[in-house]
Design a protein around this motif. Structure first.
Motif, PDB file in Angstrom:
ATOM      1  N   HIS A  24      -7.025 -13.297 -27.385  1.00  0.00           N
ATOM      2  CA  HIS A  24      -6.364 -12.012 -27.597  1.00  0.00           C
ATOM      3  C   HIS A  24      -5.274 -11.817 -26.550  1.00  0.00           C
ATOM      4  O   HIS A  24      -5.297 -12.446 -25.503  1.00  0.00           O
ATOM      5  CB  HIS A  24      -7.351 -10.843 -27.580  1.00  0.00           C
ATOM      6  N   PHE A  25      -4.327 -10.970 -26.874  1.00  0.00           N
ATOM      7  CA  PHE A  25      -3.258 -10.603 -25.957  1.00  0.00           C
ATOM      8  C   PHE A  25      -3.643  -9.268 -25.355  1.00  0.00           C
ATOM      9  O   PHE A  25      -4.061  -8.359 -26.065  1.00  0.00           O
ATOM     10  CB  PHE A  25      -1.925 -10.471 -26.709  1.00  0.00           C
ATOM     11  N   GLY A  26      -3.523  -9.136 -24.031  1.00  0.00           N
ATOM     12  CA  GLY A  26      -3.893  -7.900 -23.357  1.00  0.00           C
ATOM     13  C   GLY A  26      -2.726  -7.239 -22.670  1.00  0.00           C
ATOM     14  O   GLY A  26      -1.824  -7.903 -22.170  1.00  0.00           O
ATOM     15  N   LEU A  27      -2.765  -5.916 -22.657  1.00  0.00           N
ATOM     16  CA  LEU A  27      -1.740  -5.121 -21.994  1.00  0.00           C
ATOM     17  C   LEU A  27      -2.433  -4.064 -21.153  1.00  0.00           C
ATOM     18  O   LEU A  27      -3.299  -3.343 -21.649  1.00  0.00           O
ATOM     19  CB  LEU A  27      -0.836  -4.460 -23.024  1.00  0.00           C
ATOM     20  N   VAL A  28      -2.067  -3.982 -19.876  1.00  0.00           N
ATOM     21  CA  VAL A  28      -2.642  -2.986 -18.973  1.00  0.00           C
ATOM     22  C   VAL A  28      -1.711  -1.771 -18.934  1.00  0.00           C
ATOM     23  O   VAL A  28      -0.512  -1.913 -18.679  1.00  0.00           O
ATOM     24  CB  VAL A  28      -2.835  -3.557 -17.554  1.00  0.00           C
ATOM     25  N   LEU A  29      -2.287  -0.620 -19.209  1.00  0.00           N
ATOM     26  CA  LEU A  29      -1.561   0.648 -19.184  1.00  0.00           C
ATOM     27  C   LEU A  29      -2.107   1.538 -18.082  1.00  0.00           C
ATOM     28  O   LEU A  29      -3.200   1.294 -17.571  1.00  0.00           O
ATOM     29  CB  LEU A  29      -1.743   1.389 -20.520  1.00  0.00           C
ATOM     30  N   SER A  30      -1.395   2.589 -17.765  1.00  0.00           N
ATOM     31  CA  SER A  30      -1.956   3.628 -16.906  1.00  0.00           C
ATOM     32  C   SER A  30      -2.923   4.446 -17.759  1.00  0.00           C
ATOM     33  O   SER A  30      -2.813   4.478 -18.998  1.00  0.00           O
ATOM     34  CB  SER A  30      -0.852   4.539 -16.361  1.00  0.00           C
ATOM     35  N   ILE A  31      -3.869   5.113 -17.131  1.00  0.00           N
ATOM     36  CA  ILE A  31      -4.803   5.959 -17.883  1.00  0.00           C
ATOM     37  C   ILE A  31      -4.040   7.072 -18.595  1.00  0.00           C
ATOM     38  O   ILE A  31      -4.370   7.434 -19.722  1.00  0.00           O
ATOM     39  CB  ILE A  31      -5.910   6.505 -16.961  1.00  0.00           C
ATOM     40  N   SER A  32      -2.991   7.577 -17.944  1.00  0.00           N
ATOM     41  CA  SER A  32      -2.215   8.660 -18.571  1.00  0.00           C
ATOM     42  C   SER A  32      -1.465   8.178 -19.817  1.00  0.00           C
ATOM     43  O   SER A  32      -1.085   8.992 -20.658  1.00  0.00           O
ATOM     44  CB  SER A  32      -1.247   9.283 -17.563  1.00  0.00           C
ATOM     45  N   ASP A  33      -1.261   6.874 -19.981  1.00  0.00           N
ATOM     46  CA  ASP A  33      -0.662   6.329 -21.202  1.00  0.00           C
ATOM     47  C   ASP A  33      -1.718   5.853 -22.198  1.00  0.00           C
ATOM     48  O   ASP A  33      -1.512   5.912 -23.411  1.00  0.00           O
ATOM     49  CB  ASP A  33       0.259   5.142 -20.870  1.00  0.00           C
ATOM     50  N   PHE A  34      -2.866   5.395 -21.686  1.00  0.00           N
ATOM     51  CA  PHE A  34      -3.916   4.838 -22.546  1.00  0.00           C
ATOM     52  C   PHE A  34      -4.452   5.882 -23.530  1.00  0.00           C
ATOM     53  O   PHE A  34      -4.518   5.631 -24.741  1.00  0.00           O
ATOM     54  CB  PHE A  34      -5.068   4.294 -21.690  1.00  0.00           C
ATOM     55  N   HIS A  35      -4.857   7.037 -23.026  1.00  0.00           N
ATOM     56  CA  HIS A  35      -5.513   8.031 -23.895  1.00  0.00           C
ATOM     57  C   HIS A  35      -4.586   8.586 -24.978  1.00  0.00           C
ATOM     58  O   HIS A  35      -5.013   8.686 -26.145  1.00  0.00           O
ATOM     59  CB  HIS A  35      -6.159   9.133 -23.053  1.00  0.00           C
ATOM     60  N   PRO A  36      -3.328   8.917 -24.675  1.00  0.00           N
ATOM     61  CA  PRO A  36      -2.438   9.347 -25.764  1.00  0.00           C
ATOM     62  C   PRO A  36      -2.207   8.249 -26.808  1.00  0.00           C
ATOM     63  O   PRO A  36      -2.139   8.531 -28.008  1.00  0.00           O
ATOM     64  CB  PRO A  36      -1.135   9.714 -25.050  1.00  0.00           C
ATOM     65  N   LEU A  37      -2.123   6.980 -26.366  1.00  0.00           N
ATOM     66  CA  LEU A  37      -1.965   5.889 -27.318  1.00  0.00           C
ATOM     67  C   LEU A  37      -3.196   5.781 -28.209  1.00  0.00           C
ATOM     68  O   LEU A  37      -3.080   5.642 -29.435  1.00  0.00           O
ATOM     69  CB  LEU A  37      -1.724   4.560 -26.596  1.00  0.00           C
ATOM     70  N   ALA A  38      -4.380   5.862 -27.606  1.00  0.00           N
ATOM     71  CA  ALA A  38      -5.614   5.804 -28.401  1.00  0.00           C
ATOM     72  C   ALA A  38      -5.638   6.918 -29.445  1.00  0.00           C
ATOM     73  O   ALA A  38      -6.008   6.682 -30.606  1.00  0.00           O
ATOM     74  CB  ALA A  38      -6.833   5.884 -27.485  1.00  0.00           C
ATOM     75  N   GLU A  39      -5.234   8.102 -29.064  1.00  0.00           N
ATOM     76  CA  GLU A  39      -5.221   9.237 -30.004  1.00  0.00           C
ATOM     77  C   GLU A  39      -4.187   9.032 -31.110  1.00  0.00           C
ATOM     78  O   GLU A  39      -4.458   9.343 -32.275  1.00  0.00           O
ATOM     79  CB  GLU A  39      -4.987  10.550 -29.267  1.00  0.00           C
ATOM     80  N   ARG A  40      -3.020   8.506 -30.760  1.00  0.00           N
ATOM     81  CA  ARG A  40      -1.998   8.228 -31.774  1.00  0.00           C
ATOM     82  C   ARG A  40      -2.483   7.176 -32.760  1.00  0.00           C
ATOM     83  O   ARG A  40      -2.259   7.293 -33.973  1.00  0.00           O
ATOM     84  CB  ARG A  40      -0.696   7.761 -31.112  1.00  0.00           C
ATOM     85  N   LEU A  41      -3.151   6.152 -32.257  1.00  0.00           N
ATOM     86  CA  LEU A  41      -3.686   5.114 -33.135  1.00  0.00           C
ATOM     87  C   LEU A  41      -4.776   5.667 -34.052  1.00  0.00           C
ATOM     88  O   LEU A  41      -4.807   5.361 -35.246  1.00  0.00           O
ATOM     89  CB  LEU A  41      -4.213   3.939 -32.314  1.00  0.00           C
ATOM     90  N   ARG A  42      -5.657   6.495 -33.507  1.00  0.00           N
ATOM     91  CA  ARG A  42      -6.701   7.130 -34.338  1.00  0.00           C
ATOM     92  C   ARG A  42      -6.067   7.995 -35.418  1.00  0.00           C
ATOM     93  O   ARG A  42      -6.463   7.940 -36.587  1.00  0.00           O
ATOM     94  CB  ARG A  42      -7.627   7.978 -33.468  1.00  0.00           C
TER      95      ARG A  42
END
Length: 90
Positions: A24-42
């Motif tokens: 798999h390909f991995g990308l490290v984000l800041s927590i402040s970017d991770f949660h909004p991305l997760a919500e957008r994907l959901r």
């Protein structure tokens, strides 16, 4: 000819009670970017291979992580660490 999509069934490794797709390909984000991305994907109806969750809680390497596949079938991991110095913790 170059192939972007996996040629055969993907393999998995057990990690923290989940079957992590490999490779798999991995990308490290800041927590402040991770949660909004997760919500957008959901909100977009994304099918997750592994839903967003907190991995290794209270341990070295604690991280938020989620896995999904791109349109070509490649596994992608997005993760975020509260403590960036833990990115390569064992």
């Amino acid at each position: 000819m170059t192939h972007l999509a996996p040629r055969n069934k993907s393999a998995h490794n057990p990690v923290d009670g989940h079957d992590v797709p490999v490779p798999h390909f991995g990308l490290v984000l800041s927590i402040s970017d991770f949660h909004p991305l997760a919500e957008r994907l959901r909100a977009a109806g994304t099918t997750f291979v592994i839903e967003p969750y907190l991995r290794f809680e209270g341990q070295p390497g604690e991280q938020w992580t989620m896995f999904l596949k791109d349109p070509a079938g490649n596994a992608l991991e997005f993760k975020a660490f509260a403590d960036a110095s833990q990115i390569f913790a064992l």
